[in-house]
Design a protein around this motif. Sequence first.
Motif, PDB file in Angstrom:
ATOM      1  N   LYS A   1      -5.074   3.939 -38.942  1.00 53.37           N
ATOM      2  CA  LYS A   1      -5.496   3.773 -37.550  1.00 53.37           C
ATOM      3  C   LYS A   1      -6.844   4.425 -37.295  1.00 53.37           C
ATOM      4  O   LYS A   1      -7.569   4.052 -36.385  1.00 53.37           O
ATOM      5  N   THR A   2      -7.183   5.449 -38.064  1.00 51.13           N
ATOM      6  CA  THR A   2      -8.402   6.211 -37.791  1.00 51.13           C
ATOM      7  C   THR A   2      -9.353   6.220 -38.979  1.00 51.13           C
ATOM      8  O   THR A   2     -10.228   7.059 -39.054  1.00 51.13           O
ATOM      9  N   SER A   3      -9.146   5.282 -39.922  1.00 51.18           N
ATOM     10  CA  SER A   3      -9.923   5.326 -41.156  1.00 51.18           C
ATOM     11  C   SER A   3     -11.349   4.835 -40.968  1.00 51.18           C
ATOM     12  O   SER A   3     -12.145   4.912 -41.893  1.00 51.18           O
ATOM     13  N   ASN A   4     -11.690   4.301 -39.810  1.00 50.74           N
ATOM     14  CA  ASN A   4     -13.051   3.902 -39.528  1.00 50.74           C
ATOM     15  C   ASN A   4     -13.843   5.148 -39.159  1.00 50.74           C
ATOM     16  O   ASN A   4     -13.714   5.688 -38.060  1.00 50.74           O
ATOM     17  N   ILE A   5     -14.659   5.604 -40.088  1.00 50.97           N
ATOM     18  CA  ILE A   5     -15.354   6.877 -39.894  1.00 50.97           C
ATOM     19  C   ILE A   5     -16.316   6.817 -38.710  1.00 50.97           C
ATOM     20  O   ILE A   5     -16.562   7.832 -38.042  1.00 50.97           O
ATOM     21  N   SER A   6     -16.848   5.634 -38.416  1.00 48.75           N
ATOM     22  CA  SER A   6     -17.753   5.490 -37.273  1.00 48.75           C
ATOM     23  C   SER A   6     -17.028   5.727 -35.951  1.00 48.75           C
ATOM     24  O   SER A   6     -17.556   6.363 -35.038  1.00 48.75           O
ATOM     25  N   LYS A   7     -15.778   5.217 -35.850  1.00 50.91           N
ATOM     26  CA  LYS A   7     -14.997   5.424 -34.640  1.00 50.91           C
ATOM     27  C   LYS A   7     -14.634   6.898 -34.480  1.00 50.91           C
ATOM     28  O   LYS A   7     -14.646   7.433 -33.371  1.00 50.91           O
ATOM     29  N   MET A   8     -14.307   7.546 -35.599  1.00 47.07           N
ATOM     30  CA  MET A   8     -13.987   8.972 -35.550  1.00 47.07           C
ATOM     31  C   MET A   8     -15.204   9.765 -35.076  1.00 47.07           C
ATOM     32  O   MET A   8     -15.092  10.692 -34.271  1.00 47.07           O
ATOM     33  N   TYR A   9     -16.362   9.404 -35.579  1.00 45.13           N
ATOM     34  CA  TYR A   9     -17.611  10.059 -35.197  1.00 45.13           C
ATOM     35  C   TYR A   9     -17.865   9.923 -33.699  1.00 45.13           C
ATOM     36  O   TYR A   9     -18.179  10.907 -33.007  1.00 45.13           O
ATOM     37  N   SER A  10     -17.696   8.714 -33.180  1.00 45.84           N
ATOM     38  CA  SER A  10     -17.898   8.474 -31.744  1.00 45.84           C
ATOM     39  C   SER A  10     -16.904   9.258 -30.907  1.00 45.84           C
ATOM     40  O   SER A  10     -17.242   9.788 -29.841  1.00 45.84           O
ATOM     41  N   PHE A  11     -15.662   9.354 -31.379  1.00 43.03           N
ATOM     42  CA  PHE A  11     -14.627  10.079 -30.645  1.00 43.03           C
ATOM     43  C   PHE A  11     -14.962  11.568 -30.533  1.00 43.03           C
ATOM     44  O   PHE A  11     -14.854  12.170 -29.465  1.00 43.03           O
ATOM     45  N   ILE A  12     -15.382  12.174 -31.643  1.00 39.39           N
ATOM     46  CA  ILE A  12     -15.672  13.620 -31.659  1.00 39.39           C
ATOM     47  C   ILE A  12     -16.905  13.935 -30.819  1.00 39.39           C
ATOM     48  O   ILE A  12     -16.982  14.978 -30.161  1.00 39.39           O
ATOM     49  N   LYS A  13     -17.871  13.026 -30.795  1.00 35.35           N
ATOM     50  CA  LYS A  13     -19.091  13.245 -30.016  1.00 35.35           C
ATOM     51  C   LYS A  13     -18.814  13.333 -28.525  1.00 35.35           C
ATOM     52  O   LYS A  13     -19.632  13.867 -27.771  1.00 35.35           O
ATOM     53  N   LYS A  14     -17.666  12.820 -28.083  1.00 40.66           N
ATOM     54  CA  LYS A  14     -17.322  12.906 -26.663  1.00 40.66           C
ATOM     55  C   LYS A  14     -17.018  14.343 -26.248  1.00 40.66           C
ATOM     56  O   LYS A  14     -17.094  14.688 -25.075  1.00 40.66           O
ATOM     57  N   THR A  15     -16.623  15.147 -27.226  1.00 46.52           N
ATOM     58  CA  THR A  15     -16.276  16.540 -26.946  1.00 46.52           C
ATOM     59  C   THR A  15     -17.388  17.501 -27.335  1.00 46.52           C
ATOM     60  O   THR A  15     -17.735  18.410 -26.585  1.00 46.52           O
ATOM     61  N   ILE A  16     -17.954  17.316 -28.526  1.00 47.08           N
ATOM     62  CA  ILE A  16     -18.983  18.205 -29.051  1.00 47.08           C
ATOM     63  C   ILE A  16     -20.345  17.582 -28.806  1.00 47.08           C
ATOM     64  O   ILE A  16     -20.671  16.534 -29.370  1.00 47.08           O
ATOM     65  N   ILE A  17     -21.147  18.236 -27.991  1.00 52.09           N
ATOM     66  CA  ILE A  17     -22.435  17.694 -27.567  1.00 52.09           C
ATOM     67  C   ILE A  17     -23.579  18.391 -28.304  1.00 52.09           C
ATOM     68  O   ILE A  17     -23.512  19.579 -28.598  1.00 52.09           O
ATOM     69  N   SER A  18     -24.627  17.610 -28.615  1.00 50.17           N
ATOM     70  CA  SER A  18     -25.863  18.130 -29.224  1.00 50.17           C
ATOM     71  C   SER A  18     -25.665  18.647 -30.643  1.00 50.17           C
ATOM     72  O   SER A  18     -26.423  19.504 -31.099  1.00 50.17           O
ATOM     73  N   GLN A  19     -24.647  18.124 -31.342  1.00 47.50           N
ATOM     74  CA  GLN A  19     -24.429  18.481 -32.745  1.00 47.50           C
ATOM     75  C   GLN A  19     -24.130  17.210 -33.546  1.00 47.50           C
ATOM     76  O   GLN A  19     -23.301  17.215 -34.456  1.00 47.50           O
ATOM     77  N   ASP A  20     -24.844  16.129 -33.246  1.00 49.38           N
ATOM     78  CA  ASP A  20     -24.528  14.832 -33.850  1.00 49.38           C
ATOM     79  C   ASP A  20     -24.633  14.860 -35.371  1.00 49.38           C
ATOM     80  O   ASP A  20     -23.750  14.368 -36.082  1.00 49.38           O
ATOM     81  N   GLU A  21     -25.721  15.400 -35.897  1.00 48.60           N
ATOM     82  CA  GLU A  21     -25.907  15.440 -37.346  1.00 48.60           C
ATOM     83  C   GLU A  21     -24.861  16.333 -38.007  1.00 48.60           C
ATOM     84  O   GLU A  21     -24.333  16.007 -39.077  1.00 48.60           O
ATOM     85  N   GLN A  22     -24.533  17.444 -37.355  1.00 47.64           N
ATOM     86  CA  GLN A  22     -23.540  18.363 -37.904  1.00 47.64           C
ATOM     87  C   GLN A  22     -22.150  17.711 -37.942  1.00 47.64           C
ATOM     88  O   GLN A  22     -21.419  17.862 -38.917  1.00 47.64           O
ATOM     89  N   ILE A  23     -21.789  17.007 -36.872  1.00 45.57           N
ATOM     90  CA  ILE A  23     -20.499  16.295 -36.846  1.00 45.57           C
ATOM     91  C   ILE A  23     -20.436  15.297 -37.994  1.00 45.57           C
ATOM     92  O   ILE A  23     -19.425  15.185 -38.694  1.00 45.57           O
ATOM     93  N   MET A  24     -21.538  14.586 -38.209  1.00 43.50           N
ATOM     94  CA  MET A  24     -21.583  13.582 -39.268  1.00 43.50           C
ATOM     95  C   MET A  24     -21.381  14.217 -40.645  1.00 43.50           C
ATOM     96  O   MET A  24     -20.623  13.714 -41.482  1.00 43.50           O
ATOM     97  N   GLN A  25     -22.039  15.356 -40.894  1.00 42.45           N
ATOM     98  CA  GLN A  25     -21.912  16.030 -42.185  1.00 42.45           C
ATOM     99  C   GLN A  25     -20.498  16.557 -42.416  1.00 42.45           C
ATOM    100  O   GLN A  25     -19.920  16.377 -43.498  1.00 42.45           O
ATOM    101  N   ILE A  26     -19.932  17.214 -41.395  1.00 42.79           N
ATOM    102  CA  ILE A  26     -18.590  17.783 -41.528  1.00 42.79           C
ATOM    103  C   ILE A  26     -17.559  16.677 -41.684  1.00 42.79           C
ATOM    104  O   ILE A  26     -16.672  16.750 -42.546  1.00 42.79           O
ATOM    105  N   LEU A  27     -17.668  15.637 -40.856  1.00 37.49           N
ATOM    106  CA  LEU A  27     -16.725  14.530 -40.915  1.00 37.49           C
ATOM    107  C   LEU A  27     -16.783  13.831 -42.267  1.00 37.49           C
ATOM    108  O   LEU A  27     -15.745  13.493 -42.852  1.00 37.49           O
TER     109      LEU A  27
END
Length: 487
Positions: free
Chosen positions: A143-169
């Motif tokens: 259900k959540t294997s689309n990494i792009s969707k996961m990235y978009s979901f997390i960005k709703k909570t964590i702001i101004s750390q887009d590159e960091q979210i991408m690396q950690i994810l």
Amino acid sequence: MNASLAYLFRKRHITHDKKEQEIFTFEDIVMGLSFANTEDNELFHIVTGKSAGILAAQLNEDGNETEYVVILLNMNEAVKANDNRVNFEGIRNNLIKRNGKYYIRSEKSPTSLSRLIDKKLIRICDETFSEKSSDFDEEAFEKTSNISKMYSFIKKTIISQDEQIMQILTTLFKNQTVVKSKLDIDLIAKLKENLLIFGSTGTGKTEILKRISRLYKIPIVIQDATSLSETGYQGRKISDMFNDLMSAAGGDVQLAERGILVIDEFDKLAEKPEDNQSHVSRAGVQRGLLKLLDGSEFYVDGKKFDTSRLTVVALGAFTGIVKDTNTQQIGVGADKERTQVDVDNYKDVTTEDFTNYGIIRELIGRFSKFVKMSPLKEKDIKKILVESDFSPLNTYKKLFELLGIEFSYNDDFVNWLAERAVQLNSGARSLKTVFDESISGAMFKIFAGEYSNVSLVRPESEDGRPYVLTKKGQEKPPEKEKKGFFR
């Protein structure tokens, strides 16, 4: 509103003797705030664990097929069982040791549960549930294997750390793909990466991991490094963290081995020659972590725990490791005077800087991935306030909706709150502090049920109130006061 301890159970159904049975699987013991809304419905706001920051009822929303149930505990009895010590972790660990894995509805009360003691039924539950939980949760992953969707979901909570979210994810996504595979265990240990995340406090290091863990439905344990000690010294041992992971996994060792172990305040383990308060136990803990990071077998309460599949993440501010310090100006007060606040700059930090800081070379060498968080500026704080799902403005909006209170705020209030938060120099973490402080004077009156509307505004003076309350039956604030309000 009362602070309460509670059991968190997952409700499942099985068919036994041609009858459908409700089985409640123990998940965790959490601390939260219990209160009744205007319709006298009992609500429970979770403040600890991987589900912290949401209402218990929200666990059953968003199409989640798993149903969670909260059962409040008697606080006095829980404290008494912990040698009369008011210590949440101590109480939690004590209760976890005493609880069972499966529960059923109590015959005495339909709102309480009883420990399941039917051995035959327990065996059936183990066969039914462990088959799904001992391996990676395939359905949840699909259900959540689309990494792009996961990235978009997390960005709703964590702001101004887009590159960091991408690396950690990306790192954790890769790890979970590897550990759920049928590759040789030695190859899995080589492919899996250990992660070190560093940067100023309040930039979202911990929250990113909580978000990812909820998406994957895997256990996560966040352990404060300052509580750890080497063998022979007083404090928690490294092996205690595996117990916590198994508890988070409902006793499923294989699921716990695929979990995420987060070691917070990792920088506090540093050994510095010039530090007069330095303790040999710190270096001992660092050496003890080497075996864990290498992928080794530990024995915990007679059970083998293999760390070869475990994702280990270290978090730390590492204040003082920076090459230089930037300075940003912020506006303070109604007259918009400027003041300066130092902001750490981690841009050019190298592995050599970590060893100079006091982390032994062998330990820092076990981390193959390093992620540096971006320092938050005033514009980032404003963006967090307005856009983040977990902004105090948005979380309180949900609370007021439950209470039937109309809630609004304007641009000037956002600017004022951001300025105060930046002064505390604790990133997004300071937002809740300054927001709670600003609205605390109004909360009693709101809970008393006298008011129907609360509007947040920049106070006209240093001692002025940052809110306007409207009593029930009175007219709402004039339109000119609502101009520019966010909804």
